[in-house]
Write a protein that holds these residues in place. Structure first.
Motif, PDB file in Angstrom:
ATOM      1  N   LEU A 106      -4.800  48.213-130.462  1.00  0.00           N
ATOM      2  CA  LEU A 106      -5.921  47.052-130.493  1.00  0.00           C
ATOM      3  C   LEU A 106      -6.621  47.242-128.985  1.00  0.00           C
TER       4      LEU A 106
ATOM      5  N   THR B  82      -4.870  42.226-120.942  1.00  0.00           N
ATOM      6  CA  THR B  82      -6.268  42.282-121.745  1.00  0.00           C
ATOM      7  C   THR B  82      -7.511  41.618-120.701  1.00  0.00           C
TER       8      THR B  82
ATOM      9  N   LYS C 104      -6.639  35.666-133.308  1.00  0.00           N
ATOM     10  CA  LYS C 104      -7.376  36.021-134.603  1.00  0.00           C
ATOM     11  C   LYS C 104      -7.322  37.357-134.794  1.00  0.00           C
ATOM     12  N   ARG C 105      -7.696  38.189-133.589  1.00  0.00           N
ATOM     13  CA  ARG C 105      -7.717  39.586-133.620  1.00  0.00           C
ATOM     14  C   ARG C 105      -6.554  40.147-133.743  1.00  0.00           C
TER      15      ARG C 105
ATOM     16  N   GLU D 113      -9.882  39.939-122.361  1.00  0.00           N
ATOM     17  CA  GLU D 113     -10.406  38.964-123.180  1.00  0.00           C
ATOM     18  C   GLU D 113      -9.854  37.493-122.842  1.00  0.00           C
TER      19      GLU D 113
ATOM     20  N   ALA E 198      -5.431  39.564-137.501  1.00  0.00           N
ATOM     21  CA  ALA E 198      -5.806  40.469-138.383  1.00  0.00           C
ATOM     22  C   ALA E 198      -5.155  42.057-138.510  1.00  0.00           C
ATOM     23  N   GLY E 199      -5.001  42.297-137.079  1.00  0.00           N
ATOM     24  CA  GLY E 199      -4.210  43.594-137.101  1.00  0.00           C
ATOM     25  C   GLY E 199      -3.034  43.599-137.463  1.00  0.00           C
TER      26      GLY E 199
ATOM     27  N   LYS F 200      -9.861  33.596-130.282  1.00  0.00           N
ATOM     28  CA  LYS F 200     -10.302  34.811-130.690  1.00  0.00           C
ATOM     29  C   LYS F 200      -9.477  35.953-130.425  1.00  0.00           C
ATOM     30  N   LEU F 201      -8.677  35.881-129.662  1.00  0.00           N
ATOM     31  CA  LEU F 201      -7.617  36.820-129.287  1.00  0.00           C
ATOM     32  C   LEU F 201      -6.693  36.463-130.325  1.00  0.00           C
TER      33      LEU F 201
END
Length: 165
Positions: free
Chosen positions: A11, A29, A39-40, A31, A43-44, A36-37
């Motif tokens: 990621l 990161t 959720k990313r 970010e 999802a990964g 948002k982080l």
């Protein structure tokens, strides 16, 4: 944990490190949007491992603040292995804090603070009668707990990464 570390690296997070076998990951990161982080990452994990866990993200500064806010820090006789920080996805409402403080607890002491609960299990977590179902319903947000030793170790790892910048 090696697979989890590999996922975070895929990621494009930097300096990925894991701690113990409970999904603790420290990384760097750029970010800044933590929801948002989360959720990313979620999802990964779902794509790679076919599970969709809740993901709690805290910055180094937030971890420092959690350690500083520990309401048990000045109390004598507190055993770090009996102190749990329960990390929540969102900040508790005033009503939720009041309900949590009103829970009839036997040997535990629970103190809500921001997006965390500080829970001291004077007789140990294994013998606890804490009504977890009720607690989770009151919080109305996903959460995960880490004992104090893990919290301070994760902070130390994050601070070491920050010093590499």
């Amino acid at each position: 944990m090696a697979d989890l570390r590999g996922l975070y690296e895929s990621l494009r997070f930097k300096d990925v490190q894991t701690y113990v076998q409970s999904g603790n990951v420290v990384f760097r990161t750029d970010e800044k949007d933590l929801p948002k982080l989360s959720k990313r990452i979620q999802a990964g994990i779902e794509k790679r491992f076919s599970v969709k866990p809740e993901v709690m993200v805290r910055t180094t500064e937030e971890m420092r603040d959690i350690v500083a806010r520990n309401p048990f820090r000045k109390r004598r006789g507190i055993e770090p292995g009996k102190l749990l920080v329960y990390f929540l996805e969102t900040e508790l409402s005033a009503n939720a804090c009041a309900e949590l403080r009103a829970l009839p607890l036997a040997s535990e002491e629970l103190i809500p603070s921001g997006k965390e609960l500080f829970i001291y299990f004077s007789n140990g977590m294994g013998k606890s009668k804490l009504p977890w179902g009720r607690l989770e319903k009151i919080c109305a947000a996903p959460g995960t707990g880490r004992n104090w030793n893990s919290v301070t170790k994760l902070l130390a790892m994050a601070e070491a990464l920050d010093s590499k910048k």
